[in-house]
Motif scaffolding. Structure first.
Motif, mmCIF file in Angstrom:
data_model
loop_
_atom_site.group_PDB
_atom_site.id
_atom_site.type_symbol
_atom_site.label_atom_id
_atom_site.label_comp_id
_atom_site.label_asym_id
_atom_site.label_seq_id
_atom_site.Cartn_x
_atom_site.Cartn_y
_atom_site.Cartn_z
ATOM 1 N N ARG A 30 0.838 -1.198 0.000
ATOM 2 C CA ARG A 30 0.000 0.000 0.000
ATOM 3 C C ARG A 30 0.876 1.252 0.000
ATOM 4 O O ARG A 30 0.662 2.169 -0.787
ATOM 5 C CB ARG A 30 -0.918 0.024 1.237
ATOM 6 C CG ARG A 30 -2.205 -0.732 1.102
ATOM 7 C CD ARG A 30 -3.194 -0.412 2.240
ATOM 8 N NE ARG A 30 -2.580 -0.302 3.548
ATOM 9 C CZ ARG A 30 -2.447 -1.302 4.423
ATOM 10 N NH1 ARG A 30 -2.882 -2.511 4.125
ATOM 11 N NH2 ARG A 30 -1.890 -1.104 5.604
ATOM 12 N N GLU A 31 1.863 1.283 0.898
ATOM 13 C CA GLU A 31 2.694 2.473 1.039
ATOM 14 C C GLU A 31 3.686 2.649 -0.107
ATOM 15 O O GLU A 31 3.944 3.763 -0.532
ATOM 16 C CB GLU A 31 3.444 2.432 2.376
ATOM 17 C CG GLU A 31 2.523 2.649 3.555
ATOM 18 C CD GLU A 31 3.255 2.683 4.883
ATOM 19 O OE1 GLU A 31 4.511 2.691 4.902
ATOM 20 O OE2 GLU A 31 2.558 2.699 5.917
ATOM 21 N N THR A 32 4.255 1.551 -0.584
ATOM 22 C CA THR A 32 5.292 1.637 -1.611
ATOM 23 C C THR A 32 4.713 1.837 -3.007
ATOM 24 O O THR A 32 5.215 2.656 -3.776
ATOM 25 C CB THR A 32 6.158 0.354 -1.605
ATOM 26 O OG1 THR A 32 6.648 0.137 -0.286
ATOM 27 C CG2 THR A 32 7.333 0.468 -2.556
ATOM 28 N N TRP A 33 3.677 1.069 -3.333
ATOM 29 C CA TRP A 33 3.145 1.080 -4.692
ATOM 30 C C TRP A 33 1.756 1.701 -4.790
ATOM 31 O O TRP A 33 1.227 1.874 -5.893
ATOM 32 C CB TRP A 33 3.127 -0.339 -5.261
ATOM 33 C CG TRP A 33 4.503 -0.955 -5.390
ATOM 34 C CD1 TRP A 33 5.642 -0.332 -5.797
ATOM 35 C CD2 TRP A 33 4.867 -2.310 -5.120
ATOM 36 N NE1 TRP A 33 6.701 -1.219 -5.797
ATOM 37 C CE2 TRP A 33 6.249 -2.442 -5.393
ATOM 38 C CE3 TRP A 33 4.164 -3.429 -4.688
ATOM 39 C CZ2 TRP A 33 6.945 -3.643 -5.237
ATOM 40 C CZ3 TRP A 33 4.849 -4.635 -4.527
ATOM 41 C CH2 TRP A 33 6.226 -4.729 -4.804
ATOM 42 N N GLY A 34 1.123 1.994 -3.671
ATOM 43 C CA GLY A 34 -0.204 2.603 -3.691
ATOM 44 C C GLY A 34 -1.290 1.687 -4.224
ATOM 45 O O GLY A 34 -2.326 2.167 -4.693
ATOM 46 N N VAL A 35 -1.088 0.381 -4.141
ATOM 47 C CA VAL A 35 -2.075 -0.560 -4.682
ATOM 48 C C VAL A 35 -3.227 -0.751 -3.693
ATOM 49 O O VAL A 35 -3.075 -0.504 -2.494
ATOM 50 C CB VAL A 35 -1.430 -1.925 -5.031
ATOM 51 C CG1 VAL A 35 -0.389 -1.769 -6.123
ATOM 52 C CG2 VAL A 35 -0.827 -2.590 -3.812
ATOM 53 N N THR A 36 -4.364 -1.157 -4.224
ATOM 54 C CA THR A 36 -5.554 -1.331 -3.392
ATOM 55 C C THR A 36 -5.986 -2.788 -3.259
ATOM 56 O O THR A 36 -6.972 -3.072 -2.596
ATOM 57 C CB THR A 36 -6.725 -0.516 -3.974
ATOM 58 O OG1 THR A 36 -6.948 -0.940 -5.326
ATOM 59 C CG2 THR A 36 -6.411 0.973 -3.951
ATOM 60 N N GLU A 37 -5.249 -3.701 -3.924
ATOM 61 C CA GLU A 37 -5.568 -5.128 -3.826
ATOM 62 C C GLU A 37 -4.290 -5.952 -3.769
ATOM 63 O O GLU A 37 -3.285 -5.582 -4.363
ATOM 64 C CB GLU A 37 -6.345 -5.616 -5.055
ATOM 65 C CG GLU A 37 -7.791 -5.304 -5.065
ATOM 66 C CD GLU A 37 -8.525 -5.977 -6.220
ATOM 67 O OE1 GLU A 37 -9.751 -5.919 -6.200
ATOM 68 O OE2 GLU A 37 -7.888 -6.543 -7.140
ATOM 69 N N MET A 38 -4.395 -7.074 -3.062
ATOM 70 C CA MET A 38 -3.336 -8.074 -3.059
ATOM 71 C C MET A 38 -3.927 -9.332 -3.688
ATOM 72 O O MET A 38 -5.046 -9.728 -3.361
ATOM 73 C CB MET A 38 -2.866 -8.374 -1.639
ATOM 74 C CG MET A 38 -1.690 -9.330 -1.581
ATOM 75 S SD MET A 38 -0.102 -8.514 -1.788
ATOM 76 C CE MET A 38 0.256 -8.092 -0.081
#
Length: 179
Positions: free
Chosen positions: A117-125
């Motif tokens: 979340r913090e490094t890539w700003g993604v919203t899903e794993m």
């Protein structure tokens, strides 16, 4: 008087970690050593789970990081995090069989989710799990992952992924929305 064990220390893997990481991953999934933990695949797959080239490829990839977990000065767990556009992929997850069931896996998952979340700003794993691994899938579901029913074939005939002991293996995509 014993010195208390230190908590887990998270860091990115380096080239010098490859042999220790391969040994860890193999111990968590294959052969008799893996039976000490609950994540073993020994009953469904023989052969190797990974090799030094595969681990090094993850370490060197610009879109991946191999999160390594040390405790008391030794590598005890790892997971691959790969940036894939709007989501991150979680793979190559291994916890030393001697430490399984003590909550370390939950800590690693939480740290992995925070990092992507913090490094890539993604919203899903996203992750893929062998669909017959009901106990493992249930563990991930308790961590907020959901089964999608989306299957992909197991790479039969490619011994880099192991030697299947049954003919019904496939991967299921699990997904978690990250807050």
């Amino acid at each position: 008087m014993e010195t208390p064990a230190t908590g887990p220390r998270f860091r990115d893997a380096t080239d010098s970690d490859v042999d220790a990481l391969v040994a860890l991953i193999e111990s968590a999934y294959r052969g008799d050593a893996s039976r000490a933990g609950w994540t073993t695949e020994a009953d469904i797959l023989d052969g190797r789970r990974t090799d030094p080239e595969g681990v090094l490829e993850v370490i060197k990839s610009p879109d991946s990081r191999l999160l390594t977990v040390e405790q008391d000065g030794r590598i005890v767990a790892c997971c691959q995090l790969e940036h894939r556009g709007g989501h991150a992929y979680f793979g190559m997850f291994a916890v030393s069989p001697a430490l399984q069931g003590a909550g370390l896996g939950k800590q690693i998952m939480a740290e992995a989710e925070r990092l992507v979340r913090e490094t890539w700003g993604v919203t899903e794993m996203h992750m893929t799990v062998i669909s017959v691994r009901d106990d493992l899938i249930a563990w991930y579901e308790r961590r907020g992952y959901r089964r999608t029913g989306q299957m992909s074939p197991f790479p039969y005939g490619d011994e880099r992924f192991g030697i299947p002991q049954r003919d019904d293996l496939q991967f299921e995509l699990l997904v978690k929305k990250l807050a």
